[in-house]
Write an enzyme that holds these catalytic residues in place. Structure first.
Site, PDB file in Angstrom:
ATOM      1  N   THR A   1     -25.911  12.341   0.066  1.00 26.40           N
ATOM      2  CA  THR A   1     -25.928  11.106  -1.206  1.00 26.40           C
ATOM      3  C   THR A   1     -26.889  11.442  -2.198  1.00 26.40           C
ATOM      4  OG1 THR A   1     -25.578   8.846  -1.822  1.00 26.40           O
ATOM      5  CG2 THR A   1     -27.218   9.411  -0.068  1.00 26.40           C
TER       6      THR A   1
ATOM      7  N   SER B   1     -22.168  10.301  -7.105  1.00 23.97           N
ATOM      8  CA  SER B   1     -23.032   9.748  -6.187  1.00 23.97           C
ATOM      9  C   SER B   1     -23.741  10.765  -5.068  1.00 23.97           C
ATOM     10  CB  SER B   1     -22.179   8.623  -5.694  1.00 23.97           C
ATOM     11  OG  SER B   1     -21.892   7.578  -6.303  1.00 23.97           O
TER      12      SER B   1
ATOM     13  N   THR C   1     -21.467   4.036   4.532  1.00 25.67           N
ATOM     14  CA  THR C   1     -21.751   4.074   3.284  1.00 25.67           C
ATOM     15  C   THR C   1     -21.866   2.704   2.595  1.00 25.67           C
ATOM     16  OG1 THR C   1     -20.654   4.915   1.044  1.00 25.67           O
ATOM     17  CG2 THR C   1     -19.078   3.853   2.524  1.00 25.67           C
ATOM     18  N   GLY C   2     -22.483   2.590   1.391  1.00 26.73           N
ATOM     19  CA  GLY C   2     -22.835   1.166   0.888  1.00 26.73           C
ATOM     20  C   GLY C   2     -24.362   0.930   0.806  1.00 26.73           C
TER      21      GLY C   2
ATOM     22  N   THR D   1     -20.992   8.039  -1.695  1.00 29.15           N
ATOM     23  CA  THR D   1     -21.654   8.667  -0.456  1.00 29.15           C
ATOM     24  C   THR D   1     -20.425   9.293   0.147  1.00 29.15           C
ATOM     25  OG1 THR D   1     -23.698   7.437  -0.504  1.00 29.15           O
ATOM     26  CG2 THR D   1     -23.090   8.725   1.504  1.00 29.15           C
TER      27      THR D   1
ATOM     28  N   ARG E   1     -37.364   5.767  -3.396  1.00 27.40           N
ATOM     29  CA  ARG E   1     -36.571   5.120  -2.253  1.00 27.40           C
ATOM     30  C   ARG E   1     -35.707   6.029  -1.615  1.00 27.40           C
ATOM     31  NH1 ARG E   1     -30.715   4.537  -1.506  1.00 27.40           N
ATOM     32  NH2 ARG E   1     -30.379   2.487  -0.658  1.00 27.40           N
TER      33      ARG E   1
HETATM   34  N1  ASP Z   1     -25.702   4.394   1.515  1.00 26.90           N
HETATM   35  C1  ASP Z   1     -26.030   5.235   0.318  1.00 26.90           C
HETATM   36  C2  ASP Z   1     -27.608   4.844  -0.139  1.00 26.90           C
HETATM   37  O1  ASP Z   1     -28.015   3.429   0.035  1.00 26.90           O
HETATM   38  C3  ASP Z   1     -25.351   4.801  -0.982  1.00 26.90           C
HETATM   39  C4  ASP Z   1     -23.997   4.941  -0.844  1.00 26.90           C
HETATM   40  O2  ASP Z   1     -23.374   4.892   0.262  1.00 26.90           O
HETATM   41  O3  ASP Z   1     -23.320   5.326  -1.867  1.00 26.90           O
HETATM   42  O4  ASP Z   1     -28.235   5.293  -0.348  1.00 26.90           O
END
Ligand code: ASP
Length: 326
Positions: free
Chosen positions: A207, A87, A240-241, A189, A217
């Site tokens: 990330t 990731s 994160t998320g 991330t 994106r």
């Molecule tokens: N926050 C990151 C994103 O939306 C993804 C992740 O936390 O892994 O790109």
């Protein structure tokens, strides 16, 4: 292929996760944004998920009297180089066109910040972000411009798509279904926060974003205030998320502002998660925040079970389920 917002999310557990923090006796004595006394400073490194090596790399710098900004950069560079981390950086999963596109940012105790987004072919986006902060009048460079800046500053352009990521992407293309799996495939991330022995705060976030995202994106991670925010008078937070939810709530900025109002890091993270619960479709996404304040307290809150973080004491958060908000 057409992009369905509904297919963006997957089914997973419900509920909310909280984690504990410790209190300290540190009394801030500040002059502007500089800490003038370090008598009771409690240095700390805290990072999302369980990347102990990254956390240790940062902590090694802090414990050798290094600065928080050097520490968070060093920590973030660990997963960036690790092909097994799917990731972040090298080895990250590609977008739906097969391109590994990277987002990162960094912020220091002076409130200076730098970021790169939609950057391709560079193994250490966090270090490019730091150079954006230090060498340019800008905060964020994107895509081709970010790449050009990196190359001008001595970074090498390399193929970041590993064989395993390529193979998985080719398999994914057979159906091209977009179903992120919370906590497993999409969210490793690294967001990393540090307080050094001088009591100064910095943070970094890096990330490759959501796997098989639309080409172009950009998530929350390179956006100051969304994926990361540092205010050396108050504290620091990172996320994160599902980046879209964090972007729409400027989550990390919100966490820091809530701490400014007197909330503990735990309470602030929880309130920021609850803002998403109140205002957004949240059932099938994960959001995790971590935060530290100037007193050396740390905290975390996540929307779904399964989120973890690690500190320099190698304490990994224990999940504590609370009631479902559904
Ligand atoms: N926050 C990151 C994103 O939306 C993804 C992740 O936390 O892994 O790109």
């Amino acid at each position: 292929m057409s992009f369905s917002r509904r297919s963006f999310f997957s089914k997973s557990f419900l509920g909310l996760v909280g984690t504990s923090f410790f209190s300290s006796t540190w009394c801030p004595k500040t002059e502007g944004q500089k800490v003038v006394s370090n008598k009771t400073v409690r240095p700390i490194v805290i990072s999302t998920w369980t990347n102990h090596e990254a956390n240790n790399a940062a902590w090694n710098i802090i414990s050798a009297n290094g600065t928080a900004i050097d520490a968070v950069e060093a920590g973030a560079r660990v997963p960036e180089l690790d092909a097994a981390d799917r990731s972040v950086g090298y080895g990250g999963r590609p977008d739906r066109e097969g391109y590994v596109t990277l987002d990162a940012c960094i912020m220091d105790e002076n409130g200076d910040a730098g970021g790169v987004c939609f950057l391709q072919g560079i193994k250490h986006p966090v270090s490019v972000a730091r150079l954006v902060m230090e060498k340019t009048p800008h905060v964020l460079l994107a895509g081709q411009g970010a790449l050009q800046f990196a190359l001008e500053n001595g970074f090498k352009q390399e193929n970041l798509l590993t064989n395993i990521s390529k193979k998985e992407w080719e398999d994914w293309k057979k159906t091209a279904q977009y179903h992120p799996v919370i906590n497993i495939e999409q969210h490793d991330t690294i967001g990393i926060l540090a307080m050094d022995k001088a009591g100064n705060l910095s943070g970094a976030c890096t990330t490759s974003g959501l796997a098989y995202k639309m080409h172009g994106r950009v998530g929350d991670s390179p956006i100051i205030g969304a994926g990361l925010y540092v205010d050396n008078e108050i504290g620091a937070a990172t996320a994160t998320g599902m980046g879209e939810a964090v972007l729409k709530s400027l989550g990390s900025f919100l966490v820091v502002e809530l701490m400014r109002q007197g909330l503990s890091p735990n309470e602030a993270c929880k309130e920021a998660v609850m803002r998403i619960v109140k205002k957004q479709a949240y059932k099938n996404i994960q959001i995790g925040y971590i935060a530290i304040n100037k007193q050396g307290e740390f905290g975390s809150f996540a929307l779904q079970p399964g989120f973890q973080f690690v500190t320099n004491q190698n304490r990994v958060s224990k999940e504590r389920l609370s009631k479902s908000y559904l």
